[in-house]
Design a protein around this motif. Structure first.
Motif, PDB file in Angstrom:
ATOM      1  N   THR A   1       0.823  -1.205   0.000  1.00 22.78           N
ATOM      2  CA  THR A   1       0.000   0.000   0.000  1.00 22.78           C
ATOM      3  C   THR A   1       0.862   1.261   0.000  1.00 22.78           C
ATOM      4  OG1 THR A   1      -0.229  -0.256   2.411  1.00 22.78           O
ATOM      5  CG2 THR A   1      -2.017  -1.079   1.038  1.00 22.78           C
ATOM      6  N   PHE A   2       1.969   1.239   0.714  1.00 21.99           N
ATOM      7  CA  PHE A   2       2.861   2.400   0.755  1.00 21.99           C
ATOM      8  C   PHE A   2       3.381   2.740  -0.638  1.00 21.99           C
ATOM      9  CE2 PHE A   2       7.235   4.053   1.037  1.00 21.99           C
ATOM     10  CZ  PHE A   2       7.017   5.220   1.751  1.00 21.99           C
ATOM     11  N   THR A   3       3.918   1.750  -1.338  1.00 21.36           N
ATOM     12  CA  THR A   3       4.487   2.026  -2.657  1.00 21.36           C
ATOM     13  C   THR A   3       3.404   2.336  -3.684  1.00 21.36           C
ATOM     14  OG1 THR A   3       4.583  -0.379  -3.046  1.00 21.36           O
ATOM     15  CG2 THR A   3       6.608   0.709  -2.309  1.00 21.36           C
ATOM     16  N   ALA A   4       2.225   1.732  -3.543  1.00 19.68           N
ATOM     17  CA  ALA A   4       1.131   2.045  -4.469  1.00 19.68           C
ATOM     18  C   ALA A   4       0.754   3.519  -4.381  1.00 19.68           C
ATOM     19  CB  ALA A   4      -0.078   1.172  -4.177  1.00 19.68           C
ATOM     20  N   LEU A   5       0.737   4.055  -3.180  1.00 23.22           N
ATOM     21  CA  LEU A   5       0.430   5.472  -2.989  1.00 23.22           C
ATOM     22  C   LEU A   5       1.612   6.348  -3.383  1.00 23.22           C
ATOM     23  CD1 LEU A   5      -1.342   5.086   0.450  1.00 23.22           C
ATOM     24  CD2 LEU A   5      -2.444   5.961  -1.616  1.00 23.22           C
ATOM     25  N   ARG A   6       2.798   5.966  -2.957  1.00 23.69           N
ATOM     26  CA  ARG A   6       3.996   6.760  -3.238  1.00 23.69           C
ATOM     27  C   ARG A   6       4.226   6.924  -4.734  1.00 23.69           C
ATOM     28  NH1 ARG A   6       9.522   3.743  -2.300  1.00 23.69           N
ATOM     29  NH2 ARG A   6       8.762   2.891  -4.279  1.00 23.69           N
ATOM     30  N   ASP A   7       3.979   5.868  -5.495  1.00 20.47           N
ATOM     31  CA  ASP A   7       4.296   5.871  -6.920  1.00 20.47           C
ATOM     32  C   ASP A   7       3.094   6.196  -7.812  1.00 20.47           C
ATOM     33  OD1 ASP A   7       6.770   5.050  -6.012  1.00 20.47           O
ATOM     34  OD2 ASP A   7       6.460   2.938  -6.514  1.00 20.47           O
ATOM     35  N   SER A   8       1.995   6.634  -7.226  1.00 19.88           N
ATOM     36  CA  SER A   8       0.756   6.830  -7.979  1.00 19.88           C
ATOM     37  C   SER A   8       0.732   8.102  -8.809  1.00 19.88           C
ATOM     38  CB  SER A   8      -0.436   6.861  -7.020  1.00 19.88           C
ATOM     39  OG  SER A   8      -0.396   8.037  -6.213  1.00 19.88           O
ATOM     40  N   GLY A   9       1.569   9.051  -8.479  1.00 21.51           N
ATOM     41  CA  GLY A   9       1.530  10.344  -9.145  1.00 21.51           C
ATOM     42  C   GLY A   9       0.644  11.351  -8.439  1.00 21.51           C
ATOM     43  N   ALA A  10      -0.124  10.899  -7.448  1.00 22.72           N
ATOM     44  CA  ALA A  10      -0.944  11.828  -6.665  1.00 22.72           C
ATOM     45  C   ALA A  10      -0.037  12.702  -5.811  1.00 22.72           C
ATOM     46  CB  ALA A  10      -1.918  11.058  -5.784  1.00 22.72           C
ATOM     47  N   ARG A  11      -0.481  13.956  -5.596  1.00 25.27           N
ATOM     48  CA  ARG A  11       0.317  14.918  -4.841  1.00 25.27           C
ATOM     49  C   ARG A  11      -0.415  15.335  -3.576  1.00 25.27           C
ATOM     50  NH1 ARG A  11       2.198  19.023  -9.738  1.00 25.27           N
ATOM     51  NH2 ARG A  11       3.310  17.437 -10.990  1.00 25.27           N
ATOM     52  N   PRO A  12       0.321  15.803  -2.569  1.00 27.70           N
ATOM     53  CA  PRO A  12      -0.335  16.279  -1.340  1.00 27.70           C
ATOM     54  C   PRO A  12      -1.435  17.282  -1.670  1.00 27.70           C
ATOM     55  CG  PRO A  12       2.034  16.173  -1.005  1.00 27.70           C
ATOM     56  CD  PRO A  12       1.798  15.890  -2.469  1.00 27.70           C
ATOM     57  N   GLY A  13      -2.587  17.088  -1.059  1.00 26.55           N
ATOM     58  CA  GLY A  13      -3.739  17.929  -1.343  1.00 26.55           C
ATOM     59  C   GLY A  13      -4.703  17.304  -2.325  1.00 26.55           C
ATOM     60  N   ASP A  14      -4.248  16.311  -3.110  1.00 21.72           N
ATOM     61  CA  ASP A  14      -5.142  15.596  -4.016  1.00 21.72           C
ATOM     62  C   ASP A  14      -6.111  14.735  -3.220  1.00 21.72           C
ATOM     63  OD1 ASP A  14      -4.077  16.626  -6.337  1.00 21.72           O
ATOM     64  OD2 ASP A  14      -2.780  14.901  -6.750  1.00 21.72           O
TER      65      ASP A  14
ATOM     66  N   ALA B   1      -2.156   7.259   3.349  1.00 24.85           N
ATOM     67  CA  ALA B   1      -2.702   8.331   2.506  1.00 24.85           C
ATOM     68  C   ALA B   1      -2.872   9.620   3.291  1.00 24.85           C
ATOM     69  CB  ALA B   1      -4.035   7.881   1.895  1.00 24.85           C
ATOM     70  N   ALA B   2      -3.423   9.516   4.493  1.00 27.19           N
ATOM     71  CA  ALA B   2      -3.617  10.706   5.315  1.00 27.19           C
ATOM     72  C   ALA B   2      -2.276  11.338   5.688  1.00 27.19           C
ATOM     73  CB  ALA B   2      -4.415  10.350   6.562  1.00 27.19           C
ATOM     74  N   ALA B   3      -1.296  10.488   6.027  1.00 28.16           N
ATOM     75  CA  ALA B   3       0.009  11.006   6.427  1.00 28.16           C
ATOM     76  C   ALA B   3       0.783  11.619   5.264  1.00 28.16           C
ATOM     77  CB  ALA B   3       0.843   9.888   7.063  1.00 28.16           C
ATOM     78  N   MET B   4       0.483  11.182   4.047  1.00 24.69           N
ATOM     79  CA  MET B   4       1.142  11.733   2.862  1.00 24.69           C
ATOM     80  C   MET B   4       0.521  13.048   2.412  1.00 24.69           C
ATOM     81  SD  MET B   4       1.796   8.323   0.525  1.00 24.69           S
ATOM     82  CE  MET B   4       2.922   7.019   1.060  1.00 24.69           C
ATOM     83  N   GLY B   5      -0.520  13.477   3.098  1.00 17.25           N
ATOM     84  CA  GLY B   5      -1.112  14.768   2.792  1.00 17.25           C
ATOM     85  C   GLY B   5      -2.252  14.724   1.801  1.00 17.25           C
ATOM     86  N   PHE B   6      -2.803  13.543   1.550  1.00 16.65           N
ATOM     87  CA  PHE B   6      -3.938  13.439   0.643  1.00 16.65           C
ATOM     88  C   PHE B   6      -5.243  13.671   1.396  1.00 16.65           C
ATOM     89  CE2 PHE B   6      -1.077  10.011  -1.314  1.00 16.65           C
ATOM     90  CZ  PHE B   6      -0.462  10.911  -2.175  1.00 16.65           C
ATOM     91  N   GLU B   7      -6.221  14.269   0.720  1.00 19.81           N
ATOM     92  CA  GLU B   7      -7.572  14.311   1.261  1.00 19.81           C
ATOM     93  C   GLU B   7      -8.119  12.892   1.105  1.00 19.81           C
ATOM     94  OE1 GLU B   7     -11.973  16.251   0.367  1.00 19.81           O
ATOM     95  OE2 GLU B   7     -10.202  17.092  -0.629  1.00 19.81           O
ATOM     96  N   THR B   8      -8.246  12.207   2.203  1.00 21.13           N
ATOM     97  CA  THR B   8      -8.440  10.761   2.163  1.00 21.13           C
ATOM     98  C   THR B   8      -9.895  10.358   2.370  1.00 21.13           C
ATOM     99  OG1 THR B   8      -6.198  10.476   3.034  1.00 21.13           O
ATOM    100  CG2 THR B   8      -7.678   8.579   3.178  1.00 21.13           C
ATOM    101  N   VAL B   9     -10.384   9.560   1.425  1.00 19.55           N
ATOM    102  CA  VAL B   9     -11.745   9.032   1.491  1.00 19.55           C
ATOM    103  C   VAL B   9     -11.662   7.525   1.693  1.00 19.55           C
ATOM    104  CG1 VAL B   9     -13.980   8.850   0.338  1.00 19.55           C
ATOM    105  CG2 VAL B   9     -12.459  10.794  -0.174  1.00 19.55           C
ATOM    106  N   ALA B  10     -12.277   7.015   2.726  1.00 17.18           N
ATOM    107  CA  ALA B  10     -12.338   5.567   2.957  1.00 17.18           C
ATOM    108  C   ALA B  10     -13.697   5.066   2.484  1.00 17.18           C
ATOM    109  CB  ALA B  10     -12.145   5.251   4.429  1.00 17.18           C
ATOM    110  N   ILE B  11     -13.687   3.955   1.751  1.00 19.35           N
ATOM    111  CA  ILE B  11     -14.919   3.347   1.258  1.00 19.35           C
ATOM    112  C   ILE B  11     -15.062   1.966   1.886  1.00 19.35           C
ATOM    113  CG2 ILE B  11     -16.232   2.614  -0.765  1.00 19.35           C
ATOM    114  CD1 ILE B  11     -14.443   4.451  -2.444  1.00 19.35           C
ATOM    115  N   GLY B  12     -16.122   1.764   2.631  1.00 17.53           N
ATOM    116  CA  GLY B  12     -16.385   0.476   3.259  1.00 17.53           C
ATOM    117  C   GLY B  12     -17.841   0.111   3.111  1.00 17.53           C
ATOM    118  N   ARG B  13     -18.207  -1.007   3.699  1.00 16.91           N
ATOM    119  CA  ARG B  13     -19.596  -1.450   3.666  1.00 16.91           C
ATOM    120  C   ARG B  13     -20.123  -1.509   5.094  1.00 16.91           C
ATOM    121  NH1 ARG B  13     -21.628  -3.020  -0.962  1.00 16.91           N
ATOM    122  NH2 ARG B  13     -23.330  -4.131   0.084  1.00 16.91           N
TER     123      ARG B  13
END
Length: 333
Positions: free
Chosen positions: A137-150, A168-180
């Motif tokens: 999960t770390f590398t998927a987020l790190r290498d995604s191209g998303a930037r802080p604030g996205d 995601a939250a620690a990397m500065g993304f506006e983080t949305v969790a999707i669950g059921r």
């Protein structure tokens, strides 16, 4: 079940296992009727412990060091992928628990190139899941191209997803969790999510679209069924990265990709250096997996709990030092 120690050969290191995570792939290994390398098998590719023996030609590792091993358990070292610095995609990549006896044991012998340094301040039970769920999960987020604030959405709040929400939250993304279900809302907030979408009651793709769309949706759920509907939740140039899936086909109208320059990508694990970076990041950002520890002798019960979806969120097997067999260099594992 503990196995006898195998003395490390050239380029190998033996570790005394202290903790070993249970991953969904381990369940597949256990359920296999005809394992690729035959029986007996010892599952486990999220192991953490202490270096017990160092083989010939190994440098940089000493007896007593904290060390782990993950899904990446070694590579050929000479193919194009290895030579270009991408050993994770080596066609002859080795995986603990599949290529050789894994971490559900009191001892584990692995190529030194697969070892992970574990920093002080992270317990063995916490460090073990970084070898697969954490680094993936770390590398998927790190290498995604998303930037802080996205805006970034995480599908699934489980063994992989609970790592991803924190990262995601620690990397500065506006983080949305999707669950059921509403019961996941509180967990999502505790993990750092800024928003929660209950996919059992609303169309998740539409909910993301109404927020303005996501630059990245990271799918960590074991079911692939929701993915097609989530495409609508991607912003232009957005990416859907899949790390969790069930192998079913993904029916997506190409127009939804082409007309909005969206992409779908797969992602698998990371190399030992990536895992060490994930551990250091977690140390700095105070990120820890939520683990439930169970004695190694109760591995069957722990696996059953993991399969049922009741684990919060990673089951980790621990070794009682009293159960550790004395090193027997002449015994075969």
């Amino acid at each position: 079940m503990p196995v006898s120690a195998r003395r490390p050969g050239e380029g190998e290191v033996r570790i005394d296992v202290v903790a070993s995570g249970i991953c969904g792939a381990d369940a597949g290994t256990v359920a296999a009727k005809s394992p690729a390398n035959g029986f007996p098998i010892t599952p486990g590719h999220e192991a953490a412990g202490v270096v017990a023996e160092v083989g010939r030609g190994v440098r940089g590792w000493d007896v007593g060091q904290a060390a782990g091993v993950g899904w990446f358990g070694g590579s050929c070292g000479h193919c194009t992928a290895c030579r270009s610095g991408d050993p994770v995609h080596c066609p002859d990549r080795r995986i603990p628990g599949l290529s050789y006896p894994g971490g559900w044991s009191s001892t584990l012998t692995v190529p030194a190139s697969a070892l992970i340094r574990i920093p002080d301040g992270i317990s063995m039970a916490e460090a073990a899941p970084f070898g697969c769920a954490g680094v993936t999960t770390f590398t998927a987020l790190r290498d995604s191209g998303a930037r802080p604030g996205d805006r970034v959405a995480i599908l699934g709040i489980g063994g992989l997803g609970h790592f991803a929400v924190q990262f995601a939250a620690a990397m500065g993304f506006e983080t949305v969790a999707i669950g059921r279900g509403e019961h996941k809302r509180q967990d999502a907030a505790a993990l750092g999510a800024h928003h929660y979408v209950n996919a059992a009651e609303e169309d998740a793709g539409q909910a993301l679209r109404e927020m303005g769309g996501c630059q990245l949706i990271l799918s960590t759920a074991s079911s692939s069924a929701p993915l097609a509907g989530l495409i609508d939740g991607l912003a232009p140039h957005g990416r859907l990265t899949v790390v969790g899936f069930d192998g079913t086909a993904l029916p997506v109208p190409l127009g939804k990709l082409v007309m909005h320059a969206r992409t779908i990508a797969g992602h698998v694990t990371g190399n030992p250096a990536d895992t060490e970076q994930a551990l250091r990041f977690a140390q700095a950002a105070n990120i820890r997996p939520w683990v439930q520890t169970v004695p190694l002798a109760q591995a069957a019960e722990a696996l059953k709990n993991q399969r049922s979806g009741h684990a919060r969120f990673r089951m980790v097997l621990t070794v009682d030092p009293r159960e550790r067999e004395e090193d027997n260099p002449d015994a075969a594992s």
